[in-house]
Enzyme design. Structure first.
Site, PDB file in Angstrom:
ATOM      1  N   ASP A  24       0.829  -1.207   0.000  1.00 13.45           N
ATOM      2  CA  ASP A  24       0.000   0.000   0.000  1.00 13.45           C
ATOM      3  C   ASP A  24       0.858   1.249   0.000  1.00 13.45           C
ATOM      4  O   ASP A  24       1.831   1.345   0.749  1.00 13.45           O
ATOM      5  CB  ASP A  24      -0.890   0.059   1.245  1.00 13.45           C
ATOM      6  CG  ASP A  24      -1.997  -0.955   1.182  1.00 13.45           C
ATOM      7  OD1 ASP A  24      -2.542  -1.146   0.084  1.00 13.45           O
ATOM      8  OD2 ASP A  24      -2.306  -1.550   2.216  1.00 13.45           O
TER       9      ASP A  24
ATOM     10  N   HIS B 246      -2.559 -17.180  10.253  1.00 13.81           N
ATOM     11  CA  HIS B 246      -1.520 -16.836   9.280  1.00 13.81           C
ATOM     12  C   HIS B 246      -1.129 -15.370   9.432  1.00 13.81           C
ATOM     13  O   HIS B 246      -1.958 -14.512   9.717  1.00 13.81           O
ATOM     14  CB  HIS B 246      -1.966 -17.161   7.851  1.00 13.81           C
ATOM     15  CG  HIS B 246      -2.971 -16.222   7.267  1.00 13.81           C
ATOM     16  ND1 HIS B 246      -4.310 -16.535   7.154  1.00 13.81           N
ATOM     17  CD2 HIS B 246      -2.846 -14.983   6.729  1.00 13.81           C
ATOM     18  CE1 HIS B 246      -4.965 -15.536   6.587  1.00 13.81           C
ATOM     19  NE2 HIS B 246      -4.093 -14.568   6.320  1.00 13.81           N
TER      20      HIS B 246
ATOM     21  N   GLU C 113       0.381 -19.021   5.092  1.00 15.70           N
ATOM     22  CA  GLU C 113      -0.727 -19.886   5.447  1.00 15.70           C
ATOM     23  C   GLU C 113      -0.268 -21.040   6.328  1.00 15.70           C
ATOM     24  O   GLU C 113       0.934 -21.324   6.435  1.00 15.70           O
ATOM     25  CB  GLU C 113      -1.372 -20.434   4.174  1.00 15.70           C
ATOM     26  CG  GLU C 113      -1.761 -19.391   3.141  1.00 15.70           C
ATOM     27  CD  GLU C 113      -3.106 -18.734   3.421  1.00 15.70           C
ATOM     28  OE1 GLU C 113      -3.762 -18.334   2.471  1.00 15.70           O
ATOM     29  OE2 GLU C 113      -3.486 -18.623   4.617  1.00 15.70           O
TER      30      GLU C 113
ATOM     31  N   ASP D 254      -7.032 -18.275  10.943  1.00 10.88           N
ATOM     32  CA  ASP D 254      -6.247 -19.511  11.018  1.00 10.88           C
ATOM     33  C   ASP D 254      -4.815 -19.247  11.494  1.00 10.88           C
ATOM     34  O   ASP D 254      -3.963 -20.132  11.427  1.00 10.88           O
ATOM     35  CB  ASP D 254      -6.230 -20.235   9.671  1.00 10.88           C
ATOM     36  CG  ASP D 254      -5.622 -19.406   8.551  1.00 10.88           C
ATOM     37  OD1 ASP D 254      -5.169 -18.270   8.818  1.00 10.88           O
ATOM     38  OD2 ASP D 254      -5.604 -19.876   7.399  1.00 10.88           O
TER      39      ASP D 254
END
Length: 263
Positions: free
Chosen positions: A72, A121, A126, A119
């Site tokens: 960004d 991450h 991941e 989860d």
């Protein structure tokens, strides 16, 4: 490792923004002395970004001598100081290696500001990612694709299934890591990050081994934590608040001055 527990998302976001502001101001960046900041994408940091923009507009904070490594473009950071991974690069491996080299050339990341997925991450590392991984191409899990669908009008066919991401090892190399975690849907991930052991299936847990990790969360995110854990860290809030009190300001040619407002 520190855990700061605030009442809600708004207060947690503001606390994180104040911490980032103080770290930059106290570093006293200038020509030849840049503060290097890692910044996340997603919805979690938006509240903190709004506060940082507010500080900038008030003249209390400048990003002129701040370098960022993120996807960004941000506030008044000069284009040459903003480093963005190019997912359309003809050679993705070379793009990732070059990104790592740019971080080294900048002297490393002073503060990595991040969020996590439900989860656990961190960045796009991941479950199952190597805890010593570097910037690389990563296939995204379906849970991540589903979570990101809101940025594509809910159309799963438009959500990218692969991404370029900094690695867990890249994040661990930062001199300091600040992780913002809010919402009940992140509570299991916070539990895995704080109370469970280091596990590559919950990559945020690697930060247990970082010498300077600061987790900032809201009440909802603590739902899976033990009562004793929550009470312990709440009891330290008056100590941790000293990290943002007083709140410093960049004024008068970059001099550090105490701002009028407090947390």
């Amino acid at each position: 490792m520190k855990l700061v527990i605030l009442e809600d998302h708004t207060k947690a976001s503001e606390w994180a923004a104040k911490y980032i502001r103080n770290q930059i101001v106290q570093f006293n960046p200038g020509p030849g002395r840049y503060f290097t900041l890692g910044l996340p994408t997603g919805s979690t940091p938006l509240g903190s970004y709004k506060k940082l923009i507010e500080y900038y507009k008030n003249g209390d904070l400048s990003f002129r001598y701040v370098k960022t490594f993120n996807m960004d473009e941000y506030v008044d950071i000069l284009a040459e100081n903003t480093h963005i991974l190019d997912g359309n690069a003809p050679d993705l491996e070379a793009e990732c290696n070059a990104f790592e080299e740019k971080i080294k050339a900048a002297g490393g990341i002073d503060l990595f500001f991040g969020g996590i997925g439900p989860d656990g991450h961190i960045a796009f590392n991941e479950p199952g990612s190597s805890l010593v991984s570097r910037t690389r191409v990563k296939t995204l899990a379906m849970d991540t694709i589903l979570a990101n669908a809101r940025f594509f009008n809910g159309d799963l066919t438009k959500v990218p299934t692969m991404a370029l991401t900094v690695g867990v090892g890249t994040i661990m190399d930062a001199r300091e890591v600040l992780i913002l975690i809010t919402g009940a849907h992140k509570s299991l991930a916070l539990y895995k990050a704080i109370e469970d052991g280091v596990n590559h299936m919950w990559t945020v847990s690697a930060l247990q081994q970082h010498p300077k990790t600061l987790f900032v969360c809201d009440e909802d995110a603590t739902l899976e934590l033990r009562v004793k854990t929550v009470q312990y860290f709440k009891g330290l809030l008056h100590v941790h608040n000293k990290l943002v009190e007083p709140l410093y300001s960049m004024k008068q040619n970059g001099a550090v001055k105490e701002a009028a407002c407090y947390f």
